[in-house]
Design an enzyme around this catalytic site. Sequence first.
Site, short mmCIF file in Angstrom:
data_model
loop_
_atom_site.label_atom_id
_atom_site.label_comp_id
_atom_site.label_asym_id
_atom_site.label_seq_id
_atom_site.Cartn_x
_atom_site.Cartn_y
_atom_site.Cartn_z
N HIS A 214 0.81 -1.22 0.00
CA HIS A 214 0.00 0.00 0.00
C HIS A 214 0.84 1.27 0.00
O HIS A 214 0.42 2.29 -0.53
CB HIS A 214 -0.97 0.01 1.19
CG HIS A 214 -0.33 0.22 2.52
ND1 HIS A 214 0.29 -0.79 3.23
CD2 HIS A 214 -0.21 1.34 3.29
CE1 HIS A 214 0.74 -0.32 4.37
NE2 HIS A 214 0.46 0.98 4.44
N LYS A 218 5.92 5.30 -1.68
CA LYS A 218 6.77 6.16 -0.84
C LYS A 218 8.26 5.92 -1.09
O LYS A 218 9.10 6.71 -0.61
CB LYS A 218 6.44 5.96 0.64
CG LYS A 218 5.09 6.55 1.04
CD LYS A 218 4.82 6.39 2.52
CE LYS A 218 3.50 7.03 2.92
NZ LYS A 218 3.18 6.86 4.35
N ASP A 296 -6.16 0.70 7.87
CA ASP A 296 -4.95 1.53 7.89
C ASP A 296 -5.03 2.61 8.96
O ASP A 296 -4.09 2.81 9.74
CB ASP A 296 -4.75 2.15 6.50
CG ASP A 296 -3.38 2.81 6.35
OD1 ASP A 296 -2.40 2.29 6.91
OD2 ASP A 296 -3.31 3.84 5.67
#
Length: 344
Positions: A214, A218, A296
């Site tokens: 997920h 990044k 999350d």
Amino acid sequence: MIPPLRSTPSRSLALAYWRQKTARRAAARPSASNLLDILLDGYCVLDEEGRIQHTNPALESLLACPAHQLGGRLLLEFIEPSCQTDFLSLLELMKYSRSRIGPLEVEMKTAAGEPLAVFLTLAPSPNGGRELAQVLLRDVSQWRQVQNELVAVNLMLEQSFTDTLEGWAKALELRDYETHGHTQRVAEATVQLALEIGYRLEEVLNLRHGALLHDIGKMAISDTILLKPGPLNEAEWEIMRRHPVYAEQLLRQIDYLRPAIPIPYCHHEKWDGSGYPQGLKGEQIPLEARLFAVIDVYDALRSSRPYRPVPWSEERTLEHIRQQAGTHFDPEVVKAFLKMKNFD
């Protein structure tokens, strides 16, 4: 008027040659019994009691039993008990439909008790009388062995691939130790919630892959922004909000991972349309991303972060999620999550 053809020496020779050639062809044409002798599949005829009447060499080889020992024996003797009911049902169906039935995969055994897997086909006997059925048996033992080996190899590759994905996730966590263990926790919790709302077990693999990856986008965010201890300014937030786009650009190049894209790409979308990167609203957001969004946020609030050293309590976290139903989260997903947490 056309005169009748008269027999000439040349015409007589031609007729003799043609009769001789036709006779040679007939002699060379294999009979039904010859065809059975060269048939690679096992063949036999059963009488009304299911006893073997006629066999071919392939059946003798298949069952490791000579013809004189096969004659008069029930074919059922060679069929494993777990498959006997299916075989008898197939035999009854053929008897009343008077048509070819099969193939049926059947577990059998040889005369020596060795396991044997066959495709069995039944057809009415053309001779009638006491002869009930013709049986064709094709040995698929080697085919099944190959199939089992392919399944084993596929499972090994699947596990290797999953290990690689988990390695990617852990590599990302090494950049931000404050999120240590977050990825594994949210992946398992997302699978649990998916099963709670009715996903089948075989459907959750892509969902788990998406949960593991997920935050893969990044990887493209610099440490000065990703690890900044204080709040981000607007320019930095603009860059940070690009990480779902980077994830989508990375994963769409990998065929196997394309079904996992919805979570990395859409888990920051919000039910009221105020999320990013696309501003999707309501059911425009893929269901798997709506599931993951709740998981999350729950895990993030229950964990320490540089900007929040003390985690929230369970009660405060669940109440926050309840309050965000209809704005941040899908209300139905929140209901399922709170039920899973026994907080409904």
